[in-house]
Design an enzyme around this catalytic site. Sequence first.
Site, PDB file in Angstrom:
ATOM      1  N   GLU A 166       0.821  -1.214   0.000  1.00 59.67           N
ATOM      2  CA  GLU A 166       0.000   0.000   0.000  1.00 59.67           C
ATOM      3  C   GLU A 166       0.859   1.271   0.000  1.00 59.67           C
ATOM      4  O   GLU A 166       0.620   2.203   0.758  1.00 59.67           O
ATOM      5  CB  GLU A 166      -0.949   0.013   1.200  1.00 59.67           C
ATOM      6  CG  GLU A 166      -2.035  -1.034   1.134  1.00 59.67           C
ATOM      7  CD  GLU A 166      -3.078  -0.891   2.238  1.00 59.67           C
ATOM      8  OE1 GLU A 166      -4.225  -1.290   2.024  1.00 59.67           O
ATOM      9  OE2 GLU A 166      -2.726  -0.381   3.328  1.00 59.67           O
TER      10      GLU A 166
ATOM     11  N   GLU B  70      -6.928  -7.320  -0.418  1.00 63.29           N
ATOM     12  CA  GLU B  70      -7.413  -7.197   0.955  1.00 63.29           C
ATOM     13  C   GLU B  70      -8.884  -6.820   0.893  1.00 63.29           C
ATOM     14  O   GLU B  70      -9.228  -5.667   0.649  1.00 63.29           O
ATOM     15  CB  GLU B  70      -6.643  -6.135   1.754  1.00 63.29           C
ATOM     16  CG  GLU B  70      -5.244  -6.525   2.152  1.00 63.29           C
ATOM     17  CD  GLU B  70      -4.603  -5.486   3.091  1.00 63.29           C
ATOM     18  OE1 GLU B  70      -5.357  -4.687   3.698  1.00 63.29           O
ATOM     19  OE2 GLU B  70      -3.367  -5.468   3.183  1.00 63.29           O
TER      20      GLU B  70
END
Length: 796
Positions: free
Chosen positions: A186, A271
């Site tokens: 991320e 995710e």
Amino acid sequence: MKLTKLFTTLALAATALFVPANANAASKSGDFTVGKGTFLLNGEPFIVKAAEVHYPRIPQAYWDHRIKMCKALGMNTVCIYVFWNIHEQSEDHFDFTGNNDVAAFCRLAQKNGMYVIVRPGPYVCAEWEMGGLPWWLLKKKDIRLREQDPYFMERVKIFEEKVAQQLAPLTIQNGGPIIMVQVENEYGSYGEDKAYVSEIRDVLKANWYKKNDEGKLVGPALFQCDWSSNFTKNGLDDLVWTMNFGTGANIDQQFRRLGELRPDAPKMCSEFWSGWFDKWGARHETRPAKDMVEGMDEMLSKGISFSLYMTHGGTSFGHWAGANSPGFAPDVTSYDYDAPINEWGLATPKFYELRKMMTKYNDGKKMPAIPKAPMGIISVPKFQLTEYVPIVNGINRVFKDSQSSHMTFEEMDMGWGSAVYTKVLPEIPNQSTLTLDAHDFATVFINGKYIGKIDRVKNEKSVALPPVKKGDRLTILIEAMGRINFGRAIKDFKGIVGDVVISTELDNNEVSINLKGFVTCTIPDDYNTAVKAFASEAKENISNDLGLPAGKGKAGYYRGYFNLKKVGDTFLDFETWGKGQVYVNGHAMGRIWSIGPQQTLYIPGCWLKKGKNEVIVLDVVGPKETVVWGQTEPELNKLQLEKSNKHNNIGDKPDLNSMTPVAKGAFKSGNGWQTVKFGQAAKGRYLAIESSSLHNGTDVAAIAELYVQGTNGQRLSREPWTTKYADSEDENGNHTGDKVYDLQESTYWQTIKGAGFPHLLVIDLGSVQTISALEYLPRAEQGAPGSIKDYKIFVY
């Protein structure tokens, strides 16, 4: 011949570790690649149905059960982070044994017929101490984390090489279960630096890839994950791109941009957030099972791969729970995450709803059986922790600092624990104010008398002092909590991190005294220190010398025992205690804090024993009662706060009737970011957003995220932001005002039904800022529920 037979037997035994329970994750050499619109497993279309689990958050004795539970949901893969800081707790000392044996975990997954996705960081987030980065990196104060800082990259390369030594032999190309490896994590939420991300990619390739017989480099599929709003910032052409988003999200919207840029690429949500994590002082987080199941059903129906984060969360034992930012929001010990498999490994109602849906996508086969729990749940009658020694018994080193106002934990070569800072004061005849930046929880004493606390969670920086005489002793006891795990604030030093100043008035003049020359004592957080504390006599005299009160009910170590005829999992209740750490039979169980919401600690039965069991509590505040008991259910949602988390103090509400808005109009309906540019730059400390109507016609307003831009069009830091006022907040759902600047697009501020218009949210920017525009993000779900229509924006 005998030696040959022996070596053959050993080789066969070793090979057996890689043999799967079925043919889903075959031990022979294979391949996992990217095809047109799909992943290809050995040349055949394959949808990844991954379950995220974290091996350090599960006792090793329970690994097999948890993997079997994931398989019983219809998953074909497990997804794991590799936590750098638990494997290299001190520089150059690596540990891949016991609960850290990540290779054994992967082999166990393969034995159960599961593939593996590895996410080796170096940064992982995961609500884990410093996002997985080792604290000792901060001993180099000018280090640039997650950048091409020479020292940082040197240590990353060493760590990634060590990880690859453990796991590269287990790739699918080598007959193992590992099919994908993630590059960084991320990064778009941290910055924009393709050169750095590229170097991480190259480090992984150098360690995970090897030449085959044709001279071609082969290895697991490399991918990077980000949010749909920022994945293009650091997207590399030769990596698979995956999206991260939560339950209820508009899935087509999440993949829209990816589809435009790479129409033939397989889609994967790396995710898919099943729930959320809990923070000290806030309600337990939950997410509806219906939203989770419907989202996964939609993805599977469209051939979209996923990893369910979390499928089983487990526990952040010891000091491994992190903290979130902006501000400082430490995470509780439990990482239950409202996941389908709860913290202690049992199926929840979410589990059964998900399992029912997943049956449709199991190729007509019968779903694997739900395994029996390794142990039952037991209760433990109330028992007292009767032994006590003062907290100073845990002191291992003393520093005398005459050159500066403080030393941080890192400067004292301590990663976790507490420290005592003490200083003899000059005469200050009037009341005064002590100001310091304490990371993270400080209790202040004068001559052993409690004066007050400074709590970083509440953004407290000062405490009032009474008049003092020359020679009076100031003592500050600081307990560090988890380092921040998300955003730029991960460079999170502990202890006193700035000047210590006493401000007072003398002869009608304002006077500031910058205190220097503290004597500082370190108290490490570990079981061995606790045992040594009890092995020495109670150091009441040292407590007095350091200006710390001693005696039962005060800060210190407490020890007691309970006896078991039968071993099982249990939940020890510590709601009568103050704040600190717990050790059971030598295992660091995690943090406790009376404010909640978590009041119990999960104690795995595999760490208990028949007969006598030891419990030690290091309480930095002191308990109300030294009693503990074991429940058959956890208490994860019991707050004991001094006041409400709401921000509805009428004295903080601004009079907008006397102000002119810097902008007014109507936001567009639907998902995605919108920007409102002001006619001219506005100057002020407070930002107010007033809403008079919503697009869906209801009165329940919501905002997911807000940013403001400076005069150069760049986003200003939200690190100092706090919520000044909100006319309405859904506190029970944790939809309070701080959610609009918590760096998480899936959380949101939301008003309560019936509160009525206009709705008002006021943000304290921390200081006077010059602002040229506001960026607004509605909720990410289909239709953007609660999105604002008519608005006014004020800066004052």
